[in-house]
Write an enzyme that holds these catalytic residues in place. Structure first.
Site, mmCIF file in Angstrom:
data_model
loop_
_atom_site.group_PDB
_atom_site.id
_atom_site.type_symbol
_atom_site.label_atom_id
_atom_site.label_comp_id
_atom_site.label_asym_id
_atom_site.label_seq_id
_atom_site.Cartn_x
_atom_site.Cartn_y
_atom_site.Cartn_z
ATOM 1 N N GLU A 55 0.876 -0.679 -0.029
ATOM 2 C CA GLU A 55 -0.057 -0.310 0.298
ATOM 3 C C GLU A 55 1.209 1.041 -0.153
ATOM 4 O OE1 GLU A 55 -2.326 -2.385 3.513
ATOM 5 O OE2 GLU A 55 0.434 -2.251 2.323
ATOM 6 N N CYS A 83 -2.623 -2.603 7.599
ATOM 7 C CA CYS A 83 -1.955 -2.311 8.834
ATOM 8 C C CYS A 83 -1.722 -1.247 9.216
ATOM 9 C CB CYS A 83 -0.346 -2.848 8.678
ATOM 10 S SG CYS A 83 0.751 -1.885 8.826
#
Length: 151
Positions: A55, A83
Site C-alpha cells: 500500500e 495494517c
C-alpha cells in the site's frame, strides 16, 4: 459509472511479491476515471525497509504521478486488510474508497486492532469494502507461510 474490480491486478502484484520471497500482498491505486495509476507488491525485505508495504509503495507512486500528496477520488485495492501504518497513510492521502481482500485479525488496522478510521483523530476515512477476492488472497498467504514453516 460502471463498477469494475481491480482485485485481479492486486492479486498479480501479491503473487509477484511472493515469488520474490516477500509476504504476498499487492495493491493498486485507481484514478477516478478507472485507470490504474500505480501498482506494487510488498518489498520490505528487498529494500530493507519496514515501511515498504504494498500500500505504501503504491500510494507513493500514485502521489508522484499526480504531483500531489492527496489522491482525492482515487480508490485503493489491496489483497490484505491494511495494517495501522498503511491505514493511516491511506487516510492522509485522502483515498476515497478502500477495497481489500483478506481480513487480518492479528495485524489489521481497519476492521481489526486499532480501527484507525473509527478514531475521532482520523482526518479522513475512506469508504471501506472488504472481502473482495478474500479467499484467493487468504490462500496465497496461507501457502506462503506454510512453505516457510516446511523449510
Amino acid at each position: 459509472m460502471i463498477f469494475a474490480s481491480h482485485m485481479d491486478a492486486a492479486l498479480r502484484e501479491a503473487r509477484a511479491a511472493g515469488d520474490r520471497g516477500e509476504v504476498p500482498v499487492g495493491a493498486v491505486v485507481v484514478a477516478p476515471d478507472g485507470r490504474v495509476v500505480a501498482a506494487a507488491g510488498n518489498r520490505t525485505r528487498e529494500l530493507s525497509d519496514p515501511t515498504a508495504h504494498a500500500e505504501m509503495l503504491a500510494l507513493r507512486a500514485a502521489c508522484r504521478a499526480a504531483g500531489s500528496e492527496r489522491l482525492v477520488g482515487h480508490s485503493l485495492w489491496v489483497t490484505l486488510e491494511p495494517c495501522p501504518m498503511c491505514a493511516a497513510a491511506i487516510g492522509f492521502a485522502r483515498i476515497g474508497r478502500l477495497y481489500f481482500g483478506a481480513a487480518d485479525p492479528k495485524s489489521g488496522g481497519v476492521l481489526h486492532g486499532p480501527r484507525i478510521y473509527a478514531h475521532p483523530q482520523a482526518h479522513h476515512a475512506p469508504e471501506v469494502y472488504d472481502g473482495i477476492g478474500g479467499e484467493e488472497a487468504a490462500a496465497l498467504l496461507r501457502a506462503f507461510f506454510a512453505a516457510r514453516r516446511e523449510s
